[in-house]
Design a protein around this motif. Structure first.
Motif, short mmCIF file in Angstrom:
data_model
loop_
_atom_site.label_atom_id
_atom_site.label_comp_id
_atom_site.label_asym_id
_atom_site.label_seq_id
_atom_site.Cartn_x
_atom_site.Cartn_y
_atom_site.Cartn_z
N GLY A 83 105.30 37.95 31.64
CA GLY A 83 104.22 37.30 30.89
C GLY A 83 104.75 36.32 29.86
N LEU A 84 105.89 36.66 29.25
CA LEU A 84 106.51 35.75 28.29
C LEU A 84 106.97 34.47 28.97
CD1 LEU A 84 107.50 35.31 25.38
CD2 LEU A 84 109.67 36.32 26.10
N VAL A 85 107.53 34.60 30.17
CA VAL A 85 107.95 33.40 30.92
C VAL A 85 106.74 32.52 31.21
CG1 VAL A 85 108.88 32.60 33.14
CG2 VAL A 85 110.00 34.46 31.90
N VAL A 86 105.64 33.13 31.63
CA VAL A 86 104.41 32.38 31.91
C VAL A 86 103.92 31.67 30.64
CG1 VAL A 86 101.97 32.66 32.54
CG2 VAL A 86 103.76 33.80 33.87
N GLY A 125 105.55 26.60 38.78
CA GLY A 125 106.59 27.26 38.01
C GLY A 125 106.40 28.77 37.95
N ILE A 126 105.13 29.20 37.83
CA ILE A 126 104.85 30.64 37.82
C ILE A 126 105.28 31.27 39.14
CG2 ILE A 126 102.99 32.35 37.90
CD1 ILE A 126 101.48 30.65 35.88
N GLY A 131 108.78 34.94 41.31
CA GLY A 131 109.51 35.39 42.50
C GLY A 131 110.92 35.84 42.14
N VAL A 132 111.59 35.07 41.30
CA VAL A 132 112.94 35.43 40.86
C VAL A 132 112.90 36.68 39.99
CG1 VAL A 132 114.89 34.67 39.44
CG2 VAL A 132 113.79 33.06 41.00
N ILE A 133 111.95 36.75 39.05
CA ILE A 133 111.83 37.93 38.19
C ILE A 133 111.49 39.16 39.03
CG2 ILE A 133 110.42 38.98 36.38
CD1 ILE A 133 110.22 36.19 35.12
N MET A 137 113.53 42.62 39.17
CA MET A 137 112.88 43.88 38.82
C MET A 137 112.99 44.88 39.97
SD MET A 137 109.53 42.75 36.61
CE MET A 137 108.93 44.41 36.49
N ALA A 138 112.87 44.40 41.19
CA ALA A 138 112.99 45.29 42.34
C ALA A 138 114.39 45.88 42.43
CB ALA A 138 112.65 44.54 43.62
#
Length: 142
Positions: A83-86, A125-126, A131-133, A137-138
């Motif tokens: 959420g911070l990245v967004v 960008g989101i 996708g990278v985040i 996380m996975a």
């Protein structure tokens, strides 16, 4: 001498159309971009405030600092990081738009088109950043 009675003065004149309800927020995209810019700015400020506090904690109590850093490795905090990245992405892109509106002579004329460009870049960008985040996380939680 007045011939009007109290009953005559308390009646309102008939209206040809119903009274329009006036509100502060009318739903214009520019207004919503302003609101979202303020919300994302406050979110980023809150993150920076917490970040400075937890980093300063290392000088006070390294053990407490390590405990707090361990709590940051949970899936909920991972979602908050996403959420911070967004928020940072939107705030940065819309900030460039606001600068162009203020300092470019054609900025006000093209401000709505620039808003749609900002939103398109933001969504792209989101998708890319989440996708990278999500992959990281996975790896961390699965």
């Amino acid at each position: 001498m007045s011939t009007a009675t109290t009953a005559d003065t308390s009646l309102e004149a008939p209206r040809s159309s119903p009274r329009k309800r006036r509100t502060l927020y009318r739903g214009d995209p520019g207004m919503w971009s302003w609101v979202l810019h303020r919300i994302t700015g406050a979110t980023i400020f809150f993150f920076l405030f917490v970040h400075v506090l937890d980093t300063a904690l290392v000088r006070v109590s390294p053990e407490a600092y390590n405990q707090i850093i361990e709590t940051y490795k949970t899936p909920i905090i991972g979602l908050m990081e996403a959420g911070l990245v967004v928020a940072v992405l939107y705030h940065a892109l819309n900030g460039v738009r606001v600068i162009l509106i203020d300092f470019w002579q054609h900025g006000p004329k093209y401000q709505r088109k620039m808003l749609w460009v900002v939103l398109a870049i933001w969504i792209a960008g989101i998708i890319g950043s989440l996708g990278v985040i999500g992959m990281h996380m996975a790896e961390r939680f699965l």
